[in-house]
Motif scaffolding. Structure first.
Motif, PDB file in Angstrom:
ATOM      1  N   GLN A 191     -86.675   1.095 -81.024  1.00 46.17           N
ATOM      2  CA  GLN A 191     -86.505   0.766 -79.591  1.00 46.17           C
ATOM      3  C   GLN A 191     -85.682  -0.362 -79.647  1.00 46.17           C
ATOM      4  OE1 GLN A 191     -88.953  -0.269 -76.828  1.00 46.17           O
ATOM      5  NE2 GLN A 191     -88.186   0.580 -75.186  1.00 46.17           N
ATOM      6  N   GLN A 192     -86.271  -1.477 -80.574  1.00 50.00           N
ATOM      7  CA  GLN A 192     -85.612  -2.668 -80.122  1.00 50.00           C
ATOM      8  C   GLN A 192     -84.490  -3.220 -80.771  1.00 50.00           C
ATOM      9  OE1 GLN A 192     -87.182  -5.525 -78.469  1.00 50.00           O
ATOM     10  NE2 GLN A 192     -88.295  -3.303 -77.854  1.00 50.00           N
ATOM     11  N   ARG A 193     -84.082  -2.310 -81.554  1.00 51.85           N
ATOM     12  CA  ARG A 193     -82.728  -2.690 -82.520  1.00 51.85           C
ATOM     13  C   ARG A 193     -81.666  -1.238 -81.656  1.00 51.85           C
ATOM     14  NH1 ARG A 193     -84.156  -0.667 -88.893  1.00 51.85           N
ATOM     15  NH2 ARG A 193     -84.988  -2.862 -89.156  1.00 51.85           N
ATOM     16  N   MET A 194     -82.239  -0.347 -81.030  1.00 48.92           N
ATOM     17  CA  MET A 194     -81.255   0.316 -80.101  1.00 48.92           C
ATOM     18  C   MET A 194     -81.625  -0.402 -78.992  1.00 48.92           C
ATOM     19  SD  MET A 194     -80.571   2.919 -81.465  1.00 48.92           S
ATOM     20  CE  MET A 194     -79.421   3.822 -80.555  1.00 48.92           C
ATOM     21  N   LEU A 195     -82.276  -1.143 -78.169  1.00 47.49           N
ATOM     22  CA  LEU A 195     -81.505  -1.935 -77.533  1.00 47.49           C
ATOM     23  C   LEU A 195     -80.645  -2.703 -77.571  1.00 47.49           C
ATOM     24  CD1 LEU A 195     -85.220  -2.161 -75.093  1.00 47.49           C
ATOM     25  CD2 LEU A 195     -83.214  -0.757 -74.243  1.00 47.49           C
ATOM     26  N   MET A 196     -81.245  -3.569 -78.861  1.00 45.45           N
ATOM     27  CA  MET A 196     -80.448  -5.005 -79.124  1.00 45.45           C
ATOM     28  C   MET A 196     -77.998  -4.564 -79.217  1.00 45.45           C
ATOM     29  SD  MET A 196     -79.167  -7.924 -79.613  1.00 45.45           S
ATOM     30  CE  MET A 196     -77.717  -8.748 -80.046  1.00 45.45           C
ATOM     31  N   ALA A 197     -78.674  -3.021 -80.029  1.00 49.38           N
ATOM     32  CA  ALA A 197     -77.173  -3.071 -80.389  1.00 49.38           C
ATOM     33  C   ALA A 197     -76.406  -2.173 -78.780  1.00 49.38           C
ATOM     34  CB  ALA A 197     -78.016  -1.314 -81.171  1.00 49.38           C
ATOM     35  N   TYR A 198     -77.334  -1.718 -78.071  1.00 51.67           N
ATOM     36  CA  TYR A 198     -76.428  -1.487 -76.591  1.00 51.67           C
ATOM     37  C   TYR A 198     -76.111  -2.632 -75.112  1.00 51.67           C
ATOM     38  CZ  TYR A 198     -78.116   3.409 -76.249  1.00 51.67           C
ATOM     39  OH  TYR A 198     -78.070   5.123 -77.037  1.00 51.67           O
ATOM     40  N   LEU A 199     -76.634  -3.834 -75.600  1.00 53.90           N
ATOM     41  CA  LEU A 199     -76.386  -5.355 -75.666  1.00 53.90           C
ATOM     42  C   LEU A 199     -75.258  -5.281 -75.886  1.00 53.90           C
ATOM     43  CD1 LEU A 199     -78.303  -7.498 -73.542  1.00 53.90           C
ATOM     44  CD2 LEU A 199     -79.329  -8.253 -75.314  1.00 53.90           C
ATOM     45  N   SER A 200     -75.435  -5.527 -77.449  1.00 51.58           N
ATOM     46  CA  SER A 200     -74.302  -5.873 -78.000  1.00 51.58           C
ATOM     47  C   SER A 200     -73.021  -5.724 -77.189  1.00 51.58           C
ATOM     48  CB  SER A 200     -74.066  -5.594 -79.779  1.00 51.58           C
ATOM     49  OG  SER A 200     -73.134  -6.098 -80.533  1.00 51.58           O
ATOM     50  N   LEU A 201     -73.050  -4.255 -77.314  1.00 50.37           N
ATOM     51  CA  LEU A 201     -71.755  -3.477 -77.154  1.00 50.37           C
ATOM     52  C   LEU A 201     -71.382  -3.791 -75.225  1.00 50.37           C
ATOM     53  CD1 LEU A 201     -69.605  -1.527 -76.634  1.00 50.37           C
ATOM     54  CD2 LEU A 201     -71.269   0.297 -76.616  1.00 50.37           C
ATOM     55  N   LEU A 202     -72.756  -3.992 -74.925  1.00 47.97           N
ATOM     56  CA  LEU A 202     -72.626  -4.385 -72.854  1.00 47.97           C
ATOM     57  C   LEU A 202     -71.940  -5.935 -73.206  1.00 47.97           C
ATOM     58  CD1 LEU A 202     -73.047  -4.118 -69.929  1.00 47.97           C
ATOM     59  CD2 LEU A 202     -74.895  -4.553 -70.270  1.00 47.97           C
ATOM     60  N   LEU A 203     -72.520  -6.916 -74.005  1.00 50.85           N
ATOM     61  CA  LEU A 203     -72.024  -8.389 -74.052  1.00 50.85           C
ATOM     62  C   LEU A 203     -70.919  -8.034 -73.793  1.00 50.85           C
ATOM     63  CD1 LEU A 203     -75.301  -9.803 -74.938  1.00 50.85           C
ATOM     64  CD2 LEU A 203     -74.314 -10.248 -72.581  1.00 50.85           C
ATOM     65  N   THR A 204     -70.396  -7.296 -74.701  1.00 46.86           N
ATOM     66  CA  THR A 204     -68.905  -7.681 -75.737  1.00 46.86           C
ATOM     67  C   THR A 204     -68.016  -7.139 -74.459  1.00 46.86           C
ATOM     68  OG1 THR A 204     -69.849  -7.470 -77.736  1.00 46.86           O
ATOM     69  CG2 THR A 204     -67.107  -7.031 -77.947  1.00 46.86           C
ATOM     70  N   TYR A 205     -67.918  -6.305 -74.443  1.00 46.23           N
ATOM     71  CA  TYR A 205     -66.989  -5.915 -73.309  1.00 46.23           C
ATOM     72  C   TYR A 205     -67.076  -6.370 -71.957  1.00 46.23           C
ATOM     73  CZ  TYR A 205     -65.071  -1.861 -70.320  1.00 46.23           C
ATOM     74  OH  TYR A 205     -64.653  -1.403 -69.294  1.00 46.23           O
ATOM     75  N   LEU A 206     -68.669  -6.930 -71.497  1.00 46.29           N
ATOM     76  CA  LEU A 206     -68.143  -7.759 -70.335  1.00 46.29           C
ATOM     77  C   LEU A 206     -67.472  -8.981 -70.130  1.00 46.29           C
ATOM     78  CD1 LEU A 206     -71.793  -7.604 -68.137  1.00 46.29           C
ATOM     79  CD2 LEU A 206     -70.040  -6.949 -68.192  1.00 46.29           C
ATOM     80  N   SER A 207     -67.792  -9.372 -72.119  1.00 45.27           N
ATOM     81  CA  SER A 207     -66.662 -10.675 -71.566  1.00 45.27           C
ATOM     82  C   SER A 207     -65.865 -10.324 -72.024  1.00 45.27           C
ATOM     83  CB  SER A 207     -67.593 -11.275 -73.596  1.00 45.27           C
ATOM     84  OG  SER A 207     -68.962 -11.726 -73.852  1.00 45.27           O
TER      85      SER A 207
END
Length: 295
Positions: free
Chosen positions: A155-171
């Motif tokens: 779970q934590q790795r998957m959440l980190m992967a999704y968060l990485s994508l979200l932060l990159t897109y929002l940046s």
């Protein structure tokens, strides 16, 4: 839980553990009503980052002295250094992600902390979304929600992967809306300079202090900062002091002498002259103007 800061007495709200005990990442979903969190109606900081997709709202909140009437289908974001005040509680439809820098670092995402959205040198807190952007973010939040509801060893790795994508897109959206170029070379040093100012502005008021921290000469730092930002390095330090002074004048009843002491000025009269030079008004005059305007 709230803990006052050492100098300014603004409460700091920690990220409360969720049902699984996770103290570093949470998902919030509101579909109409809100809990009665009256402590949010007073000026406060959080010890974590918060990204919220507001689908429907209408209330107003303040982030660092700037009022935001929450818009539909818009992303709002803040970090640990920001002071937040909500004016009232109304119905709200939103999904929020709260996460600490420790969560990012623990899962190998240190580089994400240098993204434009996280660094936020433009002090922007609102991202307008096109239909395409909204669809992408909604889909990603659905995936994050689904993963968050299913604790497992991945779970934590998957959440980190999704968060990485979200932060990159929002940046990417951040750089488009706030006209920020990629963070390379000298701009990285500029961001480190800003980070050091946020950390040390109460104790350090001179460019040479920050140049020593960054292991470069004061002359090189001054030249680099002026080239990258268009204003002298000392002006960045002064702007940070003025921002904090304005926060304290607006949000607290502290006297000018107390605020001067908080900000590292040994002489209250010098602080008054400094503030007037930077803002064209005295601390007392600013306090009267801002409270008449917003109260």
């Amino acid at each position: 839980m709230q803990i006052p800061t050492a100098t300014h007495n603004f409460p700091i709200y920690h990220l409360e553990p969720d049902e699984t005990g996770n103290q570093h990442f949470r998902v919030y979903n509101f579909t109409g009503t809100l809990p009665q969190q009256t402590e949010l109606l007073i000026p406060h900081r959080k010890d974590h980052f918060l990204i919220v997709l507001v689908r429907k709202a209408g209330t107003r909140q303040w982030i660092d002295l700037e009022p935001f009437i929450l818009k539909d289908n818009t992303v709002y974001f803040s970090g640990p250094e920001n002071i937040i005040v909500k004016e009232e509680f109304k119905e709200l439809w939103s999904t929020g992600l709260a996460f600490t820098s420790s969560f990012v670092s623990l899962h190998g995402g240190e580089a994400l902390l240098s993204l434009p959205l996280i660094q936020n040198v433009q002090n922007g807190h609102e991202l307008l979304l096109s239909e395409k952007d909204l669809g992408f973010i909604e889909d990603l939040l659905l995936k994050i929600n689904a993963e968050y509801q299913q604790p497992n060893e991945w779970q934590q790795r998957m959440l980190m992967a999704y968060l990485s994508l979200l932060l990159t897109y929002l940046s990417k959206l951040y750089t488009e809306q706030f006209k920020v170029s990629d963070c390379v070379g000298d701009q990285i040093i500029l961001k480190k300079f800003h980070a050091k100012i946020d950390e040390c502005f109460q104790q350090c008021h001179e460019v040479g202090d920050y140049a020593s921290m960054l292991n470069i000469s004061a002359g090189h730092l001054s030249e680099l900062v002026k080239t990258q930002s268009g204003k002298p390095a000392i002006k960045h330090i002064h702007d940070r002091l003025v921002l904090e002074a304005r926060r304290l004048l607006f949000h607290t009843a502290k006297s000018s002498k107390e605020i001067a002491y908080d900000l590292g000025f040994s002489d209250a009269s010098y602080f008054n002259r400094f503030f007037k030079r930077e803002t064209s008004t005295t601390p007392a005059g600013y306090r009267n103007q801002i409270r008449e305007m917003y109260h």
